[in-house]
Design a protein around this motif. Structure first.
Motif, mmCIF file in Angstrom:
data_model
loop_
_atom_site.group_PDB
_atom_site.id
_atom_site.type_symbol
_atom_site.label_atom_id
_atom_site.label_comp_id
_atom_site.label_asym_id
_atom_site.label_seq_id
_atom_site.Cartn_x
_atom_site.Cartn_y
_atom_site.Cartn_z
ATOM 1 N N ALA A 1 -4.070 2.966 6.257
ATOM 2 C CA ALA A 1 -5.340 2.930 6.995
ATOM 3 C C ALA A 1 -6.474 2.454 6.085
ATOM 4 O O ALA A 1 -7.397 1.764 6.529
ATOM 5 N N GLU A 2 -6.405 2.815 4.801
ATOM 6 C CA GLU A 2 -7.422 2.392 3.849
ATOM 7 C C GLU A 2 -7.324 0.891 3.591
ATOM 8 O O GLU A 2 -8.342 0.196 3.510
ATOM 9 N N ASP B 1 -10.517 -4.930 -6.145
ATOM 10 C CA ASP B 1 -10.624 -3.538 -5.719
ATOM 11 C C ASP B 1 -10.029 -2.621 -6.791
ATOM 12 O O ASP B 1 -8.848 -2.759 -7.139
ATOM 13 N N PRO B 2 -10.805 -1.671 -7.330
ATOM 14 C CA PRO B 2 -10.309 -0.825 -8.428
ATOM 15 C C PRO B 2 -9.031 -0.068 -8.083
ATOM 16 O O PRO B 2 -8.141 0.071 -8.934
ATOM 17 N N GLU B 3 -8.926 0.400 -6.833
ATOM 18 C CA GLU B 3 -7.760 1.178 -6.447
ATOM 19 C C GLU B 3 -6.490 0.352 -6.497
ATOM 20 O O GLU B 3 -5.445 0.807 -6.991
ATOM 21 N N PHE B 4 -6.540 -0.879 -6.008
ATOM 22 C CA PHE B 4 -5.373 -1.762 -6.034
ATOM 23 C C PHE B 4 -5.132 -2.305 -7.442
ATOM 24 O O PHE B 4 -3.986 -2.370 -7.903
ATOM 25 N N SER C 1 0.831 -1.209 0.000
ATOM 26 C CA SER C 1 0.000 0.000 0.000
ATOM 27 C C SER C 1 0.862 1.254 0.000
ATOM 28 O O SER C 1 0.628 2.201 -0.769
ATOM 29 N N GLU C 2 1.875 1.268 0.869
ATOM 30 C CA GLU C 2 2.782 2.420 0.924
ATOM 31 C C GLU C 2 3.510 2.607 -0.404
ATOM 32 O O GLU C 2 3.694 3.738 -0.877
ATOM 33 N N ALA D 1 -9.450 -4.564 4.501
ATOM 34 C CA ALA D 1 -9.124 -5.939 4.905
ATOM 35 C C ALA D 1 -9.930 -6.355 6.127
ATOM 36 O O ALA D 1 -10.436 -7.483 6.197
ATOM 37 N N THR D 2 -10.053 -5.437 7.101
ATOM 38 C CA THR D 2 -10.826 -5.736 8.304
ATOM 39 C C THR D 2 -12.287 -5.961 7.966
ATOM 40 O O THR D 2 -12.944 -6.846 8.519
#
Length: 302
Positions: free
Chosen positions: A50-51, A78-81, A42-43, A56-57
């Motif tokens: 946090a997103e 997930d579109p963002e990933f 993510s980083e 995931a949670t």
């Protein structure tokens, strides 16, 4: 052509058969590392950690995917990933992830350092296999690493999934390894840290294998036969030498020191998990039966 020596060949055969063969299988994230692949990825691609944690949670709470498979689901759906992550990012995550100390030495000792024992070292992870192989390059052979596998488009974008190595996926791989090695299920050691390891630990325990937790996470530490907390991957050797090889603590300490490692502290405690709440009056004291009931009860006993 070398001459045949019956005595030499007999000795060689006896030495080979006297060695006890085991499979040592370990999780990756938070077991051999200090951080999670999903956070590092993510980083790397500019998504707030946090997103990632929120998504995931949420999936874990809904039981949308098997425990440990949250990152694979995000990468696929997930579109963002999906739009940001490429195959080369997964290799880069492996180079950035922080490994625990002495993994290479652990591999070496399990391979040939314990007299009379040989442990074949494997890594079973729900993380993308590219991440794990990149992180452990030069330490664990690539063909001893099993992770989640994807197919990619020509541009490196994740297209489909071919192996999901989470939950029961680890059980399937472990059974395959056991069949290939031709050993009994009681000669399997599994090491893990979280709820994604519960299925494979239960599977290992019920067949008389040996399980080690490397965290105090309630679900896994209650299942594992031993729990070991340390910043060094080498610490899992202590219960193996004690419970499987049958060594006493003095011999184990000397063994570690022969490799230049000193056991500074070795505390063993039992952890009891209790949840307490205030009880109401009706819960704390059962209602007292009326006198007539007591009399009737006494009469019937007599």
């Amino acid at each position: 052509m070398p001459s045949f020596n019956p005595r030499r060949n007999l000795i060689s055969y006896m030495n080979d058969t006297s060695r006890k063969e085991y499979i040592f299988a370990s999780d990756f994230d938070q077991t051999l590392t200090f951080n999670d692949s999903g956070y590092v990825l993510s980083e790397l691609v500019g998504i707030p950690t946090a997103e990632f944690e929120r998504k995931a949670t949420g999936m874990a709470r809904l039981n949308l995917v098997q425990q440990g498979g949250e990152l694979a689901y995000l990468l696929l759906h997930d579109p963002e990933f999906k739009t940001r992550v490429r195959k080369e990012h997964l290799y880069e995550v492996g180079k950035r992830i922080r490994l625990k100390e002495n993994i290479a030495l652990l591999y070496q000792i399990l391979e040939s350092g314990i007299p009379g024992f040989h442990f074949d070292f494997y890594v079973l992870s729900a993380a993308p296999v590219e991440v794990v192989r990149s992180a452990l390059e030069g330490i664990v052979p690539a063909n001893h690493i099993y992770g989640t596998e994807f197919l990619y488009t020509s541009s490196g974008e994740i297209d489909t999934i071919t192996r999901a190595n989470a939950g029961y996926g680890k059980v399937f791989v472990l059974d395959q390894l056991q069949t290939r090695a031709q050993i009994g299920p009681d000669h399997i050691v599994y090491v893990g840290d979280g709820s994604s390891d519960v299925h494979v630990m239960l599977h290992t325990n019920v067949r008389d294998g040996y399980t080690i937790a490397v965290s105090e996470a309630k679900h896994v530490s209650q299942v594992a036969k031993r729990t070991v907390l340390s910043t060094s991957a080498l610490a899992v050797l202590a219960p193996i030498l004690e419970d499987i090889a049958g060594w006493n603590r003095l011999r184990i300490r000397s063994f570690f020191e022969s490799y230049g490692i000193m056991i500074q502290e070795w505390d063993r405690v039992r952890t009891d998990w209790l949840t307490l709440r205030t009880a109401t009056v009706s819960e704390s004291k059962p209602p007292r039966p009326p006198p007539s009931s007591l009399a009737n009860g006494a009469a019937s006993i007599l």
